[in-house]
Motif scaffolding. Structure first.
Motif, PDB file in Angstrom:
ATOM      1  N   THR A   1      34.087  34.933  36.291  1.00  0.00           N
ATOM      2  CA  THR A   1      35.355  34.664  37.470  1.00  0.00           C
ATOM      3  C   THR A   1      36.359  35.859  37.097  1.00  0.00           C
ATOM      4  O   THR A   1      37.433  35.633  37.848  1.00  0.00           O
ATOM      5  N   SER A   2      36.078  36.175  35.971  1.00  0.00           N
ATOM      6  CA  SER A   2      37.850  37.468  35.946  1.00  0.00           C
ATOM      7  C   SER A   2      37.720  38.383  37.102  1.00  0.00           C
ATOM      8  O   SER A   2      38.514  39.472  37.048  1.00  0.00           O
ATOM      9  N   VAL A   3      36.220  39.222  37.663  1.00  0.00           N
ATOM     10  CA  VAL A   3      36.121  39.410  38.567  1.00  0.00           C
ATOM     11  C   VAL A   3      35.509  39.342  39.684  1.00  0.00           C
ATOM     12  O   VAL A   3      34.651  38.666  39.544  1.00  0.00           O
ATOM     13  N   LEU A   4      36.553  39.486  40.642  1.00  0.00           N
ATOM     14  CA  LEU A   4      35.337  39.243  42.548  1.00  0.00           C
ATOM     15  C   LEU A   4      35.395  40.477  43.080  1.00  0.00           C
ATOM     16  O   LEU A   4      35.748  41.695  43.023  1.00  0.00           O
ATOM     17  N   PHE A   5      34.362  40.487  43.471  1.00  0.00           N
ATOM     18  CA  PHE A   5      33.718  41.404  44.231  1.00  0.00           C
ATOM     19  C   PHE A   5      33.895  40.704  46.117  1.00  0.00           C
ATOM     20  O   PHE A   5      33.803  39.781  46.511  1.00  0.00           O
ATOM     21  N   ALA A   6      33.946  41.548  46.836  1.00  0.00           N
ATOM     22  CA  ALA A   6      34.013  41.185  48.646  1.00  0.00           C
ATOM     23  C   ALA A   6      32.886  41.892  49.191  1.00  0.00           C
ATOM     24  O   ALA A   6      33.119  43.000  48.991  1.00  0.00           O
ATOM     25  N   LEU A   7      31.931  41.572  49.489  1.00  0.00           N
ATOM     26  CA  LEU A   7      30.612  41.557  50.230  1.00  0.00           C
ATOM     27  C   LEU A   7      30.530  41.567  51.903  1.00  0.00           C
ATOM     28  O   LEU A   7      30.840  39.951  52.226  1.00  0.00           O
ATOM     29  N   VAL A   8      30.300  42.743  52.098  1.00  0.00           N
ATOM     30  CA  VAL A   8      30.666  42.961  53.547  1.00  0.00           C
ATOM     31  C   VAL A   8      29.929  43.104  54.614  1.00  0.00           C
ATOM     32  O   VAL A   8      28.172  43.458  54.601  1.00  0.00           O
ATOM     33  N   LEU A   9      29.063  42.161  55.130  1.00  0.00           N
ATOM     34  CA  LEU A   9      27.723  41.864  55.565  1.00  0.00           C
ATOM     35  C   LEU A   9      28.143  42.382  56.613  1.00  0.00           C
ATOM     36  O   LEU A   9      28.302  40.975  58.569  1.00  0.00           O
TER      37      LEU A   9
ATOM     38  N   GLY B   1      25.504  47.525  43.496  1.00  0.00           N
ATOM     39  CA  GLY B   1      25.706  48.308  43.953  1.00  0.00           C
ATOM     40  C   GLY B   1      27.407  47.775  43.692  1.00  0.00           C
ATOM     41  O   GLY B   1      27.726  49.615  43.087  1.00  0.00           O
ATOM     42  N   VAL B   2      27.705  47.186  43.919  1.00  0.00           N
ATOM     43  CA  VAL B   2      28.770  46.856  43.614  1.00  0.00           C
ATOM     44  C   VAL B   2      29.483  47.309  42.188  1.00  0.00           C
ATOM     45  O   VAL B   2      30.321  47.333  41.351  1.00  0.00           O
TER      46      VAL B   2
ATOM     47  N   GLY C   1      41.914  38.733  42.661  1.00  0.00           N
ATOM     48  CA  GLY C   1      41.182  38.646  41.650  1.00  0.00           C
ATOM     49  C   GLY C   1      39.595  39.860  41.689  1.00  0.00           C
ATOM     50  O   GLY C   1      39.375  40.629  40.820  1.00  0.00           O
ATOM     51  N   VAL C   2      40.016  39.771  43.491  1.00  0.00           N
ATOM     52  CA  VAL C   2      39.024  40.991  44.054  1.00  0.00           C
ATOM     53  C   VAL C   2      38.871  42.575  43.721  1.00  0.00           C
ATOM     54  O   VAL C   2      40.370  43.003  43.745  1.00  0.00           O
ATOM     55  N   LYS C   3      38.211  43.076  42.669  1.00  0.00           N
ATOM     56  CA  LYS C   3      38.369  44.309  42.053  1.00  0.00           C
ATOM     57  C   LYS C   3      37.940  45.121  42.975  1.00  0.00           C
ATOM     58  O   LYS C   3      37.655  46.791  42.616  1.00  0.00           O
ATOM     59  N   ALA C   4      36.412  45.111  43.689  1.00  0.00           N
ATOM     60  CA  ALA C   4      35.875  46.390  44.856  1.00  0.00           C
ATOM     61  C   ALA C   4      35.273  45.494  45.843  1.00  0.00           C
ATOM     62  O   ALA C   4      34.834  44.031  46.295  1.00  0.00           O
TER      63      ALA C   4
END
Length: 333
Positions: free
Chosen positions: A78-86, A324-325, A136-139
């Motif tokens: 949880t130190s790095v979060l990603f936002a994944l868009v569909l 990929g992210v 925390g979203v980093k990518a």
């Protein structure tokens, strides 16, 4: 090959350790050194950096064989979060789904927004809201339902307002975060490849979004095939019919199966894959039996590869997007 600077090498080593630590729950320094090929002292220094930054935690000691028990460490996902868009168009209904995940892919939140128009402004608004609510979203990763190459969309897609754009640049101007965009079916193919490593390294992956026309991703010798224009795998052009006519065919009896059957011979003749994956949660057992029966009646049916019917391609798509992210974030400049 250009020689890395000391700072670049250090970052590269840190990212190597991060990637390895994401694959298991607990690691000793010795196990990390063996898995990464780095020295034990280098792994120790990297772990100290990660502990100080809150990126890793130390677990309780492992079992002892008589000597001092080994120290065990875990990547704090949880130190790095990603936002994944569909970006999706199912049964002709467009929508934008955004999933916030930790670094290992555990979904922490999700939202889905149906929309008549999906344009750059809407994506910017939704992503900015997501990043504000989740600092925390980093990518960011985007699954795009159409041809895309190096972040630029081609001139055909169900998302008409997003076609022919340098979408990656337009979104990064506001977000200032690493951003990854890939075709949705290519992501499904890569996600399937990741899950089935060691079983197959050359296959075609045909996916049917719900109520929509198919696409195809190609994995050749263990690598996702990246072509010149993003057009490879557009199997709907095998049929000499416009999109509306093909959609009508899908509603006919065995229309789905007949469309699949028309793809099998050209894919086999050109690529000779060891399997063809046909992913859809709308294909019936009757259609599968029909396809298999018609395959047996084909001339030289023995040339056809194994056919796999895994169901919905959504989980494979998400697995490919996550990988990929992870790559763009955990990669040195």
């Amino acid at each position: 090959m250009k020689k890395q600077t000391t700072a670049q090498l250090r970052k590269s080593n840190h990212n190597l350790v991060r990637n390895v630590m994401l694959t298991e729950e607990a690691w000793t320094k010795e196990a990390l050194a063996a898995a990464t090929g780095l020295s034990r002292s280098t792994c120790c220094n990297i772990l100290l950096d990660m502990l100080a930054a809150g990126e890793a935690v130390e677990l309780s000691h492992g079992a002892s064989d008589g000597g001092r028990p080994a120290r065990r460490f875990q990547y704090r996902r949880t130190s790095v979060l990603f936002a994944l868009v569909l970006l999706q168009c199912e049964n002709l209904q467009k929508s934008v789904s955004i999933l916030v995940t930790d670094a290992g892919g555990t979904v922490l939140s999700r939202q889905k927004r149906p929309a008549d128009r999906v344009n750059v402004e809407l994506l910017r608004e939704l992503l900015q809201e997501t990043v504000k609510a989740n600092p925390g979203v980093k990518a960011v990763g985007i699954s795009y339902p159409g041809a895309v190459r190096n972040g630029r969309t081609a001139c055909w897609s169900d998302m008409e307002e997003l076609t022919g754009l340098d979408l990656q640049t337009l979104l990064r101007q506001r977000l200032e975060l690493p951003l990854y965009i890939e075709n949705d079916v290519n992501l499904g193919a890569w996600g399937y490849a990741r899950k089935h490593r060691g079983e197959t390294d050359t296959f075609a992956y045909i996916a049917f979004p719900r109520g929509n026309l198919p696409g195809c991703g190609l994995v050749l010798n263990g690598q996702l095939f990246q072509d010149c224009r993003g057009f490879a795998g557009e199997v709907l052009y095998i049929q000499n019919q416009d999109w509306d006519e093909q959609r009508r065919r899908l509603r006919e009896k065995h229309g789905f199966a007949d469309m699949v059957l028309q793809m099998l011979r050209p894919i086999t003749a050109l690529l000779d894959p060891d399997r063809i994956v046909i992913a859809s949660d709308e294909i019936s057992a009757d259609d599968i039996a029909y396809i298999q029966e018609k395959c047996q009646a084909m001339v030289r049916h023995d040339f056809l590869p194994e056919l796999i019917f895994p169901g919905d391609y959504g989980p494979d798509n998400l697995a490919g997007l996550l990988n990929g992210v992870q790559k763009i974030y955990f990669t040195a400049d």
